[in-house]
Design an enzyme around this catalytic site. Structure first.
Site, PDB file in Angstrom:
ATOM      1  N   GLU A  39      24.564  63.548 -19.246  1.00 41.15           N
ATOM      2  CA  GLU A  39      24.372  62.140 -19.377  1.00 41.15           C
ATOM      3  C   GLU A  39      25.207  61.494 -20.333  1.00 41.15           C
ATOM      4  OE1 GLU A  39      23.310  59.972 -17.000  1.00 41.15           O
ATOM      5  OE2 GLU A  39      23.387  61.409 -15.585  1.00 41.15           O
ATOM      6  N   CYS A 194      33.390  52.811  -4.441  1.00 45.69           N
ATOM      7  CA  CYS A 194      33.555  51.516  -5.056  1.00 45.69           C
ATOM      8  C   CYS A 194      34.190  51.457  -6.454  1.00 45.69           C
ATOM      9  CB  CYS A 194      32.216  50.752  -5.192  1.00 45.69           C
ATOM     10  SG  CYS A 194      32.264  49.097  -5.524  1.00 45.69           S
ATOM     11  N   CYS A 201      36.748  50.536   0.741  1.00 44.58           N
ATOM     12  CA  CYS A 201      35.318  49.805   1.293  1.00 44.58           C
ATOM     13  C   CYS A 201      35.324  50.226   2.649  1.00 44.58           C
ATOM     14  CB  CYS A 201      35.897  48.147   1.293  1.00 44.58           C
ATOM     15  SG  CYS A 201      36.168  47.456  -0.294  1.00 44.58           S
ATOM     16  N   CYS A 204      32.486  52.774   2.945  1.00 40.93           N
ATOM     17  CA  CYS A 204      31.417  52.309   2.161  1.00 40.93           C
ATOM     18  C   CYS A 204      30.031  51.960   3.049  1.00 40.93           C
ATOM     19  CB  CYS A 204      31.667  50.918   1.340  1.00 40.93           C
ATOM     20  SG  CYS A 204      30.148  50.514   0.602  1.00 40.93           S
ATOM     21  N   CYS A 210      28.019  43.239   1.885  1.00 40.11           N
ATOM     22  CA  CYS A 210      28.742  43.134   0.585  1.00 40.11           C
ATOM     23  C   CYS A 210      29.389  42.006   0.419  1.00 40.11           C
ATOM     24  CB  CYS A 210      29.802  44.235   0.272  1.00 40.11           C
ATOM     25  SG  CYS A 210      30.689  44.221  -1.271  1.00 40.11           S
TER      26      CYS A 210
HETATM   27  S1  SF4 Z   1      32.282  47.095   0.277  1.00 37.25           S
HETATM   28 FE1  SF4 Z   1      31.341  46.280  -1.572  1.00 37.25          FE
HETATM   29  S2  SF4 Z   1      30.125  47.737  -2.469  1.00 37.25           S
HETATM   30 FE2  SF4 Z   1      31.484  48.941  -0.846  1.00 37.25          FE
HETATM   31  S3  SF4 Z   1      33.059  49.759  -1.704  1.00 37.25           S
HETATM   32 FE3  SF4 Z   1      33.729  47.812  -1.069  1.00 37.25          FE
HETATM   33  S4  SF4 Z   1      33.297  46.401  -2.757  1.00 37.25           S
HETATM   34 FE4  SF4 Z   1      32.142  48.115  -3.328  1.00 37.25          FE
END
Ligand code: SF4
Length: 348
Positions: A39, A194, A201, A204, A210
């Site tokens: 960490e 992200c 995205c 994601c 989002c």
């Molecule tokens: S959808 Fe939103 S949270 Fe997901 S990768 Fe894209 S910007 Fe990031």
């Protein structure tokens, strides 16, 4: 909390089961010591860079006790090249504290963990959730980026108000169960999907709600730090060479830039010195300023040697640039030792 946000954690956990990063060297077991070391190393450094340093660190210092008993020079030596050396000094100090005050066991209470040098609330939360399964939120750079984009939070996250809002939001999203997996999942999402540049995205798991994605403003988040131009400082590094072709190094004071590391002595003026050779200047950039370094080789037989320049006695040693001792070096010094090894050192 809107319905969708309620299952934010659930969606991340499902994604993590198939796409999260597993098998990293500090994920082998739930021993808090390697988790803590990782960490700290990961605070300002990417995973790929950290892995070899982490492996060497754990080989050299396999336990908190071993780290506590090691001389600081050995710790800084292993850290050389990783930067932000206060992290290494704090790890070492904290290991000694744990050894004396907690019987060598990493403390399990969050207030005891944050009392250790170099451990803030987020780092303590990560260690205690990964090692002991405790429920704590985390807010590292990756998590901040995900939250800023997902909720379209304006303002530089380094600002107190923005940081506070993000901390509250992180707390709302963190589930009560499977916290270790959730914390790893949100860090992984920030690191692998992200991403700072070119976020993926399409892959994601929390894209549906989002806000930045829906508004096509992903690139605007997180709000960058307000720009200030970095000042430039200049210094001469004095490479004093003796008749055995060894160079003189001195240990810097324990605090401040390059604290405790071994460096060439520095000076602002060289007019009073007999310079044998000037090496090409180069720039080293810190987070707050640039340092333009002009290395000059001087003959140690000169009257005005570095010893006379130093007002307070410092620890010094002569070393062969080709086989320097196992201590910590500032990055420019390491670079200069390599240059000196490759070329014939001029003798005044
Ligand atoms: S959808 Fe939103 S949270 Fe997901 S990768 Fe894209 S910007 Fe990031």
């Amino acid at each position: 909390m809107p319905n969708k946000l309620q299952n934010f954690a659930k969606r991340l956990l499902i994604w993590f089961a198939t796409d999260g990063r597993k098998g990293l060297p500090w994920q082998r077991n739930s021993d808090p010591y390697p988790i803590w070391v990782s960490e700290i190393m990961l605070q300002q450094t990417q995973v790929v860079t950290v892995i070899p340093y982490f492996e060497r660190f754990l080989t050299q210092f396999p336990s908190i006790s071993a780290l506590a008993q090691a001389p600081i020079d050995d710790v800084l030596h292993i850290w050389t090249g990783l930067g932000y050396y206060a992290r290494a000094r704090n790890l070492h100090k904290a290991a000694r504290f744990i050894e004396h005050e907690h019987g060598g066991q990493f403390p399990q209470k969050v207030e005891q963990a944050v009392a250790l040098p170099g451990i803030g609330l987020s780092t303590a939360g990560a260690i205690l959730s990964f090692a002991f399964g405790q429920t704590h939120r985390i807010l590292d750079g990756n998590v901040k980026r995900v939250l800023c984009r997902h909720q379209a939070i304006d303002g530089w996250p380094g600002k107190t108000k923005v940081h506070k809002d993000l901390w509250v939001l992180a707390g709302k999203l963190t589930p009560n169960g499977q916290v270790a997996q959730y914390n790893q999942a949100i860090m992984d999402l920030g690191a692998t999907v992200c991403r700072r540049s070119k976020p993926d995205c399409q892959a994601c798991p929390v894209r549906d709600d989002c806000i930045a994605y829906a508004e096509k403003t992903v690139a605007l988040y997180p709000t960058p730090k307000p720009k200030t131009s970095k000042p430039v400082q200049q210094t001469y590094m004095l490479i004093s060479v003796n008749k055995h072709r060894e160079v003189l190094l001195e240990r810097r004071p324990p605090t401040g830039i390059w604290g405790g590391l071994w460096c060439f002595p520095e000076t602002d003026v060289v007019e009073h010195l007999t310079i044998a050779q000037r090496l090409p200047e180069f720039r080293h950039t810190f987070s707050h300023y640039h340092l333009d370094i002009a290395p000059v080789i001087i003959n140690a037989a000169n009257k005005n040697t570095t010893h006379e320049r130093i007002e307070e006695p410092r620890q010094t040693q002569w070393c062969n640039p080709a086989s320097p001792p196992a201590v910590g070096y500032a990055a420019p010094v390491k670079k200069l030792l390599a240059i000196l090894t490759e070329q014939t050192i001029a003798m005044g």
